[in-house]
Design a protein around this motif. Sequence first.
Motif, PDB file in Angstrom:
ATOM      1  N   PRO A   1       0.786  -1.236   0.000  1.00 46.17           N
ATOM      2  CA  PRO A   1       0.000   0.000   0.000  1.00 46.17           C
ATOM      3  C   PRO A   1       0.819   1.289   0.000  1.00 46.17           C
ATOM      4  O   PRO A   1       0.393   2.280  -0.583  1.00 46.17           O
ATOM      5  N   ASP A   2       2.018   1.294   0.633  1.00 44.91           N
ATOM      6  CA  ASP A   2       2.804   2.541   0.646  1.00 44.91           C
ATOM      7  C   ASP A   2       3.662   2.700  -0.609  1.00 44.91           C
ATOM      8  O   ASP A   2       4.477   3.606  -0.708  1.00 44.91           O
ATOM      9  N   HIS A   3       3.498   1.791  -1.586  1.00 40.61           N
ATOM     10  CA  HIS A   3       4.164   1.854  -2.890  1.00 40.61           C
ATOM     11  C   HIS A   3       5.673   1.670  -2.797  1.00 40.61           C
ATOM     12  O   HIS A   3       6.414   2.121  -3.671  1.00 40.61           O
ATOM     13  N   ASN A   4       6.155   1.024  -1.750  1.00 43.82           N
ATOM     14  CA  ASN A   4       7.584   0.834  -1.543  1.00 43.82           C
ATOM     15  C   ASN A   4       7.930  -0.647  -1.388  1.00 43.82           C
ATOM     16  O   ASN A   4       8.925  -0.991  -0.752  1.00 43.82           O
ATOM     17  N   GLY A   5       7.126  -1.525  -1.973  1.00 41.97           N
ATOM     18  CA  GLY A   5       7.369  -2.960  -1.868  1.00 41.97           C
ATOM     19  C   GLY A   5       8.612  -3.360  -2.634  1.00 41.97           C
ATOM     20  O   GLY A   5       8.879  -2.858  -3.723  1.00 41.97           O
TER      21      GLY A   5
ATOM     22  N   THR B   1      20.642 -12.923  -9.279  1.00 44.33           N
ATOM     23  CA  THR B   1      19.239 -12.878  -8.882  1.00 44.33           C
ATOM     24  C   THR B   1      18.483 -11.942  -9.811  1.00 44.33           C
ATOM     25  O   THR B   1      19.012 -10.928 -10.246  1.00 44.33           O
ATOM     26  N   ARG B   2      17.239 -12.304 -10.119  1.00 42.98           N
ATOM     27  CA  ARG B   2      16.385 -11.490 -10.997  1.00 42.98           C
ATOM     28  C   ARG B   2      15.310 -10.808 -10.159  1.00 42.98           C
ATOM     29  O   ARG B   2      14.634 -11.466  -9.355  1.00 42.98           O
ATOM     30  N   PHE B   3      15.168  -9.509 -10.378  1.00 43.83           N
ATOM     31  CA  PHE B   3      14.132  -8.701  -9.739  1.00 43.83           C
ATOM     32  C   PHE B   3      13.199  -8.251 -10.855  1.00 43.83           C
ATOM     33  O   PHE B   3      13.608  -7.475 -11.731  1.00 43.83           O
ATOM     34  N   VAL B   4      11.953  -8.732 -10.845  1.00 41.30           N
ATOM     35  CA  VAL B   4      11.061  -8.504 -11.974  1.00 41.30           C
ATOM     36  C   VAL B   4       9.750  -7.881 -11.507  1.00 41.30           C
ATOM     37  O   VAL B   4       9.052  -8.435 -10.645  1.00 41.30           O
ATOM     38  N   ASN B   5       9.434  -6.695 -12.063  1.00 43.72           N
ATOM     39  CA  ASN B   5       8.121  -6.079 -11.901  1.00 43.72           C
ATOM     40  C   ASN B   5       7.748  -5.846 -10.434  1.00 43.72           C
ATOM     41  O   ASN B   5       6.663  -6.191  -9.981  1.00 43.72           O
ATOM     42  N   ASN B   6       8.673  -5.260  -9.680  1.00 45.70           N
ATOM     43  CA  ASN B   6       8.424  -4.887  -8.291  1.00 45.70           C
ATOM     44  C   ASN B   6       8.327  -3.370  -8.190  1.00 45.70           C
ATOM     45  O   ASN B   6       8.765  -2.651  -9.086  1.00 45.70           O
ATOM     46  N   GLN B   7       7.800  -2.865  -7.091  1.00 45.13           N
ATOM     47  CA  GLN B   7       7.868  -1.429  -6.871  1.00 45.13           C
ATOM     48  C   GLN B   7       9.332  -1.017  -6.719  1.00 45.13           C
ATOM     49  O   GLN B   7       9.787  -0.096  -7.391  1.00 45.13           O
ATOM     50  N   ASN B   8      10.076  -1.644  -5.842  1.00 45.05           N
ATOM     51  CA  ASN B   8      11.535  -1.523  -5.735  1.00 45.05           C
ATOM     52  C   ASN B   8      12.113  -2.908  -5.974  1.00 45.05           C
ATOM     53  O   ASN B   8      11.571  -3.893  -5.474  1.00 45.05           O
ATOM     54  N   GLY B   9      13.233  -2.965  -6.677  1.00 43.17           N
ATOM     55  CA  GLY B   9      13.910  -4.253  -6.764  1.00 43.17           C
ATOM     56  C   GLY B   9      14.532  -4.584  -5.420  1.00 43.17           C
ATOM     57  O   GLY B   9      14.158  -5.530  -4.753  1.00 43.17           O
ATOM     58  N   LEU B  10      15.490  -3.738  -5.007  1.00 41.15           N
ATOM     59  CA  LEU B  10      16.198  -3.909  -3.745  1.00 41.15           C
ATOM     60  C   LEU B  10      16.167  -2.585  -3.007  1.00 41.15           C
ATOM     61  O   LEU B  10      16.498  -1.550  -3.593  1.00 41.15           O
ATOM     62  N   LEU B  11      15.785  -2.611  -1.753  1.00 45.99           N
ATOM     63  CA  LEU B  11      15.687  -1.415  -0.919  1.00 45.99           C
ATOM     64  C   LEU B  11      16.490  -1.651   0.351  1.00 45.99           C
ATOM     65  O   LEU B  11      16.322  -2.672   1.016  1.00 45.99           O
ATOM     66  N   ALA B  12      17.386  -0.699   0.680  1.00 47.75           N
ATOM     67  CA  ALA B  12      18.218  -0.838   1.882  1.00 47.75           C
ATOM     68  C   ALA B  12      17.940   0.299   2.847  1.00 47.75           C
ATOM     69  O   ALA B  12      17.997   1.473   2.471  1.00 47.75           O
ATOM     70  N   ALA B  13      17.671  -0.045   4.092  1.00 51.21           N
ATOM     71  CA  ALA B  13      17.486   0.942   5.157  1.00 51.21           C
ATOM     72  C   ALA B  13      18.839   1.526   5.543  1.00 51.21           C
ATOM     73  O   ALA B  13      19.893   0.966   5.235  1.00 51.21           O
TER      74      ALA B  13
ATOM     75  N   GLY C   1      10.260  -0.203 -10.352  1.00 51.53           N
ATOM     76  CA  GLY C   1      10.071   1.233 -10.222  1.00 51.53           C
ATOM     77  C   GLY C   1       8.612   1.639 -10.305  1.00 51.53           C
ATOM     78  O   GLY C   1       7.841   1.092 -11.078  1.00 51.53           O
ATOM     79  N   ALA C   2       8.251   2.599  -9.482  1.00 50.90           N
ATOM     80  CA  ALA C   2       6.908   3.152  -9.455  1.00 50.90           C
ATOM     81  C   ALA C   2       6.974   4.515  -8.784  1.00 50.90           C
ATOM     82  O   ALA C   2       7.809   4.733  -7.911  1.00 50.90           O
ATOM     83  N   CYS C   3       6.133   5.431  -9.204  1.00 46.81           N
ATOM     84  CA  CYS C   3       6.124   6.768  -8.594  1.00 46.81           C
ATOM     85  C   CYS C   3       4.709   7.167  -8.189  1.00 46.81           C
ATOM     86  O   CYS C   3       4.201   8.201  -8.591  1.00 46.81           O
ATOM     87  N   ALA C   4       4.071   6.347  -7.418  1.00 43.61           N
ATOM     88  CA  ALA C   4       2.770   6.693  -6.851  1.00 43.61           C
ATOM     89  C   ALA C   4       3.020   7.064  -5.395  1.00 43.61           C
ATOM     90  O   ALA C   4       3.499   6.252  -4.623  1.00 43.61           O
ATOM     91  N   GLY C   5       2.743   8.278  -5.025  1.00 41.89           N
ATOM     92  CA  GLY C   5       3.036   8.739  -3.666  1.00 41.89           C
ATOM     93  C   GLY C   5       4.464   9.214  -3.570  1.00 41.89           C
ATOM     94  O   GLY C   5       4.742  10.390  -3.467  1.00 41.89           O
ATOM     95  N   SER C   6       5.414   8.298  -3.597  1.00 39.74           N
ATOM     96  CA  SER C   6       6.834   8.632  -3.682  1.00 39.74           C
ATOM     97  C   SER C   6       7.461   7.613  -4.625  1.00 39.74           C
ATOM     98  O   SER C   6       6.903   6.565  -4.874  1.00 39.74           O
ATOM     99  N   CYS C   7       8.613   7.934  -5.155  1.00 43.23           N
ATOM    100  CA  CYS C   7       9.203   7.067  -6.174  1.00 43.23           C
ATOM    101  C   CYS C   7       9.905   5.853  -5.576  1.00 43.23           C
ATOM    102  O   CYS C   7      10.533   5.932  -4.521  1.00 43.23           O
ATOM    103  N   ALA C   8       9.806   4.757  -6.290  1.00 45.91           N
ATOM    104  CA  ALA C   8      10.515   3.529  -5.993  1.00 45.91           C
ATOM    105  C   ALA C   8      11.444   3.257  -7.184  1.00 45.91           C
ATOM    106  O   ALA C   8      11.255   3.802  -8.262  1.00 45.91           O
TER     107      ALA C   8
END
Length: 175
Positions: free
Chosen positions: A75-79, A94-106, A124-131
């Motif tokens: 829901p927060d568009h950061n999956g 590793t393959r990252f396919v059709n995600n909001q973010n492929g890899l996200l690091a805190a 990648g997605a830019c709904a709310g904030s960009c991924a």
Amino acid sequence: LPSQAIAAAHDGDTVAIHPGQYFDCAVVRRNNLTIEGVGGGAALTDKPCQGKALLVIDGSGVTVRNLTLQRVRVPDHNGAGIRTEGGDLTVEDTRFVNNQNGLLAASNPAATVRVVGSTFIGNGACAGSCAHGIYVNQIKLLDVERSRFLGTREGHHIKSRALSTRVVGCDIEDG
């Protein structure tokens, strides 16, 4: 299920994931754990843990290898395929396919994230904030080698706030 094997693992173990499409996710709390697809064709898909990612990594020294991580939406568009919140992480082949973010690091000023021989397709997605394909916050080093970035829909292929960022021998295709 991969989540059951990961939960049962101990520090230093290897979790082998056999070919198949798993509607599953896991929280990785162990250190020096290897999570590896064997025999080709192991994919985690569609089901994020903690509203974050297919693999939420809280441990350090974790290696993820030979998997496909796909179609994460939250829901927060950061999956993310992988969300690392612990220490050092290595991602190989590793393959990252059709995600909001492929890899996200805190943020973790002591952490290193290394990505080698991996492919990022249609993230990648830019709904709310960009991924993005890869997005790391304040870490020590982001090292991306011999990886491909194709068809990133919105956001950046690689967005880094790391103290140091190395991108070597990568194909980055911007449509």
